[in-house]
Each structure stands twice: as structure tokens, then as C-alpha cells.
Scaffold this motif. Structure first.
Motif, PDB file in Angstrom:
ATOM      1  N   GLU A  63      18.987  35.319  38.594  1.00  0.00           N
ATOM      2  CA  GLU A  63      19.271  35.249  40.032  1.00  0.00           C
ATOM      3  C   GLU A  63      18.784  33.944  40.644  1.00  0.00           C
ATOM      4  O   GLU A  63      19.139  33.625  41.780  1.00  0.00           O
ATOM      5  CB  GLU A  63      18.607  36.433  40.748  1.00  0.00           C
ATOM      6  CG  GLU A  63      19.240  37.782  40.399  1.00  0.00           C
ATOM      7  CD  GLU A  63      18.644  38.909  41.206  1.00  0.00           C
ATOM      8  OE1 GLU A  63      17.695  38.650  41.979  1.00  0.00           O
ATOM      9  OE2 GLU A  63      19.129  40.048  41.077  1.00  0.00           O
ATOM     10  N   GLU A  64      17.989  33.188  39.902  1.00  0.00           N
ATOM     11  CA  GLU A  64      17.521  31.903  40.409  1.00  0.00           C
ATOM     12  C   GLU A  64      18.572  30.812  40.258  1.00  0.00           C
ATOM     13  O   GLU A  64      18.358  29.670  40.665  1.00  0.00           O
ATOM     14  CB  GLU A  64      16.212  31.509  39.709  1.00  0.00           C
ATOM     15  CG  GLU A  64      15.072  32.474  40.019  1.00  0.00           C
ATOM     16  CD  GLU A  64      13.734  31.966  39.552  1.00  0.00           C
ATOM     17  OE1 GLU A  64      13.451  30.763  39.759  1.00  0.00           O
ATOM     18  OE2 GLU A  64      12.963  32.769  38.992  1.00  0.00           O
ATOM     19  N   TRP A  65      19.693  31.177  39.649  1.00  0.00           N
ATOM     20  CA  TRP A  65      20.819  30.255  39.517  1.00  0.00           C
ATOM     21  C   TRP A  65      22.032  30.826  40.243  1.00  0.00           C
ATOM     22  O   TRP A  65      22.260  32.031  40.232  1.00  0.00           O
ATOM     23  CB  TRP A  65      21.164  30.042  38.045  1.00  0.00           C
ATOM     24  CG  TRP A  65      20.124  29.308  37.263  1.00  0.00           C
ATOM     25  CD1 TRP A  65      18.988  29.835  36.707  1.00  0.00           C
ATOM     26  CD2 TRP A  65      20.116  27.922  36.950  1.00  0.00           C
ATOM     27  NE1 TRP A  65      18.283  28.867  36.060  1.00  0.00           N
ATOM     28  CE2 TRP A  65      18.947  27.672  36.195  1.00  0.00           C
ATOM     29  CE3 TRP A  65      20.988  26.862  37.214  1.00  0.00           C
ATOM     30  CZ2 TRP A  65      18.632  26.405  35.707  1.00  0.00           C
ATOM     31  CZ3 TRP A  65      20.672  25.597  36.736  1.00  0.00           C
ATOM     32  CH2 TRP A  65      19.508  25.374  35.984  1.00  0.00           C
ATOM     33  N   GLU A  66      22.802  29.948  40.860  1.00  0.00           N
ATOM     34  CA  GLU A  66      24.010  30.360  41.575  1.00  0.00           C
ATOM     35  C   GLU A  66      25.251  29.885  40.832  1.00  0.00           C
ATOM     36  O   GLU A  66      25.325  28.728  40.401  1.00  0.00           O
ATOM     37  CB  GLU A  66      24.008  29.758  42.986  1.00  0.00           C
ATOM     38  CG  GLU A  66      25.255  30.070  43.800  1.00  0.00           C
ATOM     39  CD  GLU A  66      25.229  29.403  45.164  1.00  0.00           C
ATOM     40  OE1 GLU A  66      26.303  28.959  45.628  1.00  0.00           O
ATOM     41  OE2 GLU A  66      24.137  29.321  45.763  1.00  0.00           O
ATOM     42  N   LEU A  67      26.233  30.794  40.666  1.00  0.00           N
ATOM     43  CA  LEU A  67      27.502  30.404  40.049  1.00  0.00           C
ATOM     44  C   LEU A  67      28.257  29.506  41.022  1.00  0.00           C
ATOM     45  O   LEU A  67      28.630  29.929  42.110  1.00  0.00           O
ATOM     46  CB  LEU A  67      28.322  31.639  39.696  1.00  0.00           C
ATOM     47  CG  LEU A  67      29.678  31.371  39.030  1.00  0.00           C
ATOM     48  CD1 LEU A  67      29.496  30.643  37.700  1.00  0.00           C
ATOM     49  CD2 LEU A  67      30.443  32.673  38.837  1.00  0.00           C
ATOM     50  N   VAL A  68      28.482  28.281  40.615  1.00  0.00           N
ATOM     51  CA  VAL A  68      29.127  27.291  41.465  1.00  0.00           C
ATOM     52  C   VAL A  68      30.628  27.198  41.180  1.00  0.00           C
ATOM     53  O   VAL A  68      31.441  27.013  42.086  1.00  0.00           O
ATOM     54  CB  VAL A  68      28.473  25.902  41.259  1.00  0.00           C
ATOM     55  CG1 VAL A  68      29.237  24.816  42.008  1.00  0.00           C
ATOM     56  CG2 VAL A  68      27.012  25.942  41.697  1.00  0.00           C
ATOM     57  N   GLU A  69      30.974  27.366  39.910  1.00  0.00           N
ATOM     58  CA  GLU A  69      32.374  27.181  39.531  1.00  0.00           C
ATOM     59  C   GLU A  69      32.660  27.907  38.223  1.00  0.00           C
ATOM     60  O   GLU A  69      31.790  28.020  37.357  1.00  0.00           O
ATOM     61  CB  GLU A  69      32.663  25.685  39.369  1.00  0.00           C
ATOM     62  CG  GLU A  69      34.083  25.319  39.058  1.00  0.00           C
ATOM     63  CD  GLU A  69      34.278  23.808  39.014  1.00  0.00           C
ATOM     64  OE1 GLU A  69      34.100  23.154  40.063  1.00  0.00           O
ATOM     65  OE2 GLU A  69      34.594  23.272  37.931  1.00  0.00           O
TER      66      GLU A  69
ATOM     67  N   TYR B  37      26.546  26.557  36.833  1.00  0.00           N
ATOM     68  CA  TYR B  37      25.494  27.166  37.647  1.00  0.00           C
ATOM     69  C   TYR B  37      24.602  26.079  38.237  1.00  0.00           C
ATOM     70  O   TYR B  37      24.314  25.072  37.580  1.00  0.00           O
ATOM     71  CB  TYR B  37      24.621  28.092  36.798  1.00  0.00           C
ATOM     72  CG  TYR B  37      25.292  29.391  36.419  1.00  0.00           C
ATOM     73  CD1 TYR B  37      25.142  30.525  37.211  1.00  0.00           C
ATOM     74  CD2 TYR B  37      26.079  29.488  35.282  1.00  0.00           C
ATOM     75  CE1 TYR B  37      25.755  31.728  36.866  1.00  0.00           C
ATOM     76  CE2 TYR B  37      26.704  30.679  34.929  1.00  0.00           C
ATOM     77  CZ  TYR B  37      26.535  31.796  35.730  1.00  0.00           C
ATOM     78  OH  TYR B  37      27.135  32.973  35.402  1.00  0.00           O
ATOM     79  N   GLY B  38      24.179  26.302  39.478  1.00  0.00           N
ATOM     80  CA  GLY B  38      23.248  25.385  40.120  1.00  0.00           C
ATOM     81  C   GLY B  38      21.936  26.089  40.405  1.00  0.00           C
ATOM     82  O   GLY B  38      21.925  27.248  40.829  1.00  0.00           O
ATOM     83  N   CYS B  39      20.834  25.403  40.158  1.00  0.00           N
ATOM     84  CA  CYS B  39      19.519  25.954  40.484  1.00  0.00           C
ATOM     85  C   CYS B  39      19.418  26.058  42.005  1.00  0.00           C
ATOM     86  O   CYS B  39      19.712  25.103  42.720  1.00  0.00           O
ATOM     87  CB  CYS B  39      18.424  25.061  39.918  1.00  0.00           C
ATOM     88  SG  CYS B  39      16.754  25.714  40.129  1.00  0.00           S
ATOM     89  N   ARG B  40      19.008  27.214  42.499  1.00  0.00           N
ATOM     90  CA  ARG B  40      19.012  27.447  43.945  1.00  0.00           C
ATOM     91  C   ARG B  40      17.969  26.614  44.701  1.00  0.00           C
ATOM     92  O   ARG B  40      18.083  26.440  45.922  1.00  0.00           O
ATOM     93  CB  ARG B  40      18.769  28.934  44.230  1.00  0.00           C
ATOM     94  CG  ARG B  40      19.884  29.852  43.730  1.00  0.00           C
ATOM     95  CD  ARG B  40      19.591  31.301  44.074  1.00  0.00           C
ATOM     96  NE  ARG B  40      20.566  32.220  43.502  1.00  0.00           N
ATOM     97  CZ  ARG B  40      21.727  32.552  44.067  1.00  0.00           C
ATOM     98  NH1 ARG B  40      22.036  32.035  45.245  1.00  0.00           N
ATOM     99  NH2 ARG B  40      22.563  33.401  43.481  1.00  0.00           N
ATOM    100  N   GLN B  41      16.967  26.115  43.995  1.00  0.00           N
ATOM    101  CA  GLN B  41      15.912  25.343  44.632  1.00  0.00           C
ATOM    102  C   GLN B  41      15.857  23.923  44.068  1.00  0.00           C
ATOM    103  O   GLN B  41      16.171  23.693  42.902  1.00  0.00           O
ATOM    104  CB  GLN B  41      14.549  26.020  44.409  1.00  0.00           C
ATOM    105  CG  GLN B  41      14.467  27.453  44.905  1.00  0.00           C
ATOM    106  CD  GLN B  41      14.615  27.558  46.417  1.00  0.00           C
ATOM    107  OE1 GLN B  41      14.188  26.655  47.152  1.00  0.00           O
ATOM    108  NE2 GLN B  41      15.198  28.652  46.886  1.00  0.00           N
ATOM    109  N   ILE B  42      15.459  22.975  44.912  1.00  0.00           N
ATOM    110  CA  ILE B  42      15.219  21.613  44.445  1.00  0.00           C
ATOM    111  C   ILE B  42      14.105  21.655  43.403  1.00  0.00           C
ATOM    112  O   ILE B  42      13.116  22.380  43.558  1.00  0.00           O
ATOM    113  CB  ILE B  42      14.817  20.701  45.618  1.00  0.00           C
ATOM    114  CG1 ILE B  42      16.024  20.441  46.532  1.00  0.00           C
ATOM    115  CG2 ILE B  42      14.243  19.381  45.113  1.00  0.00           C
ATOM    116  CD1 ILE B  42      15.681  19.665  47.783  1.00  0.00           C
ATOM    117  N   VAL B  43      14.271  20.894  42.336  1.00  0.00           N
ATOM    118  CA  VAL B  43      13.265  20.848  41.279  1.00  0.00           C
ATOM    119  C   VAL B  43      12.399  19.600  41.481  1.00  0.00           C
ATOM    120  O   VAL B  43      12.892  18.473  41.434  1.00  0.00           O
ATOM    121  CB  VAL B  43      13.918  20.838  39.884  1.00  0.00           C
ATOM    122  CG1 VAL B  43      12.843  20.803  38.791  1.00  0.00           C
ATOM    123  CG2 VAL B  43      14.805  22.078  39.716  1.00  0.00           C
TER     124      VAL B  43
END
Length: 204
Positions: free
Chosen positions: A124-130, A142-148
């Protein structure tokens, strides 16, 4: 397998690295899996962005004989080893074939259809982008939901991979199947505050 790419837009720095998960077929209904991680350094103008892609719980010996429907630990994690904040993305290329598989409920053979050979459950810490399809694969981004932050890691995108419950003879004994994972990163300063992950990914 290594891929090095550079991307610059309006003075931004982007880093890309890739490694492949190889599933090697044999005459018996088993799969052999190995991985080859790779890291790159991407240098441009006044900034440097570096990331690494690792799998802490990967154990090649446990994946030596994958049977249809079996699962093996795989936990891709990206570390920001640069000195700048970054948005991080993972692309997962899942191979597809027209094959017959076993229905998980009825345990009966299903008609041949386009089938993704491997599956996973994303954190859940990753969002499906495409999600996009070609004849031979499905690509999940997938994109990480938070800045690293510098020196910090993402959560694992997933913790295991499952091979489809295919029937013997449906996959060629001569074919090497490859599930490729590509990590991408871009400086957070290149993105306007409040930008969505889809918009950020489009800059890569």
C-alpha cells in the motif's frame, strides 16, 4: 542485464537502473529463477542522483525448483544514495503467453487465453500509476507515495512472486522467461508541489 539511461528536462536529473528476474524452463514442469541486480550513477550538470535496487530476502537456492502455482520471496527495494530528495518509481514487466492453466476454484483446465505468467501483491506504500499491455507482456508502473530522502529506502514493492498454475507442456522447454524490474528516480525539486505521481512519472 544492465540498462543505463540519462534523462534531463529543464535542469532536472533522472536516474534509471534495471535488473532482471530470469525464469528458466526445463523439460519438467519446473522453473529455475536467478536475478542479476545492477546499479548506475547518473551525473548531469550541477546535481547528482543515485539509486540502488536490491532484494534483501532473495535466496536463489529456494527458487531452484519452482513448480506451477508456487511462490518465492522477492522484495525489490530502492535506496536513494544521493544527496537530494527523490521521487521513485518501479516498472514491473510481466511476461504473457497464450496458455491453458488450472482454475484455482474448480481445479479444472481453463481454455487457452492471454495469461500473465507471474503475479504479486503490491504494498500500500506504492501507488499504481500505469498499466499497459503488449502482445508479450503487461507492464505495471508503481510510484512510491512519499518522497525518498537521501540515505533512505522505499518499502518493498512486493514480498513474493507467484508463478501461474500452468499445465505441463504449455510453456516451451527451450524458452527463457524474463520478468524485468526497472527503477526510475527524479529529483523532487523538479516537480511542482502537489503534483500527482502520474504527472511526476511523465517527466521521466
Amino acid at each position: 542485464m544492465k540498462k543505463n539511461r540519462k534523462s534531463m528536462r529543464k535542469g532536472c536529473t533522472a536516474a534509471v537502473l534495471a535488473f532482471s528476474i530470469l525464469f528458466l524452463r526445463t523439460e519438467k514442469p519446473q522453473a529455475y529463477m536467478t536475478s542479476a541486480p545492477a546499479a548506475i550513477e547518473n551525473h548531469v550538470s550541477t546535481a547528482e542522483l543515485k539509486i540502488t535496487l536490491t532484494e534483501p530476502h532473495w535466496d536463489e537456492t529456494k527458487a531452484a525448483h519452482m513448480l506451477p502455482g508456487s511462490t518465492v520471496e522477492k522484495d525489490p527495494i530502492v535506496t536513494n544514495i544521493s544527496e537530494t530528495d527523490a521521487w521513485i518509481f518501479l516498472e514491473v514487466h510481466v511476461p504473457c503467453r497464450e496458455i491453458a492453466v488450472v482454475d484455482e476454484t474448480t481445479r479444472r483446465k481453463k481454455e487457452r487465453s492471454r495469461t500473465e505468467l507471474f503475479s504479486f501483491a503490491a504494498s500500500e506504500e506504492w501507488e499504481l500509476v500505469e498499466r499497459r499491455e503488449t502482445e508479450s507482456e503487461t507492464v505495471y508502473v508503481y510510484g512510491c507515495r512519499q518522497i525518498v530522502k537521501p540515505g533512505k529506502k522505499t518499502a518493498a514493492l512486493f514480498t513474493s512472486v507467484r508463478i501461474v498454475n500452468y499445465l505441463e507442456g504449455e510453456l516451451s522447454a527451450e524458452e527463457t522467461l524474463q520478468m524485468q524490474i526497472i527503477a526510475r528516480a527524479i529529483q523532487s525539486s523538479c516537480c511542482e508541489k502537489g503534483s500527482g505521481l502520474k504527472e511526476i512519472y511523465a517527466k521521466l
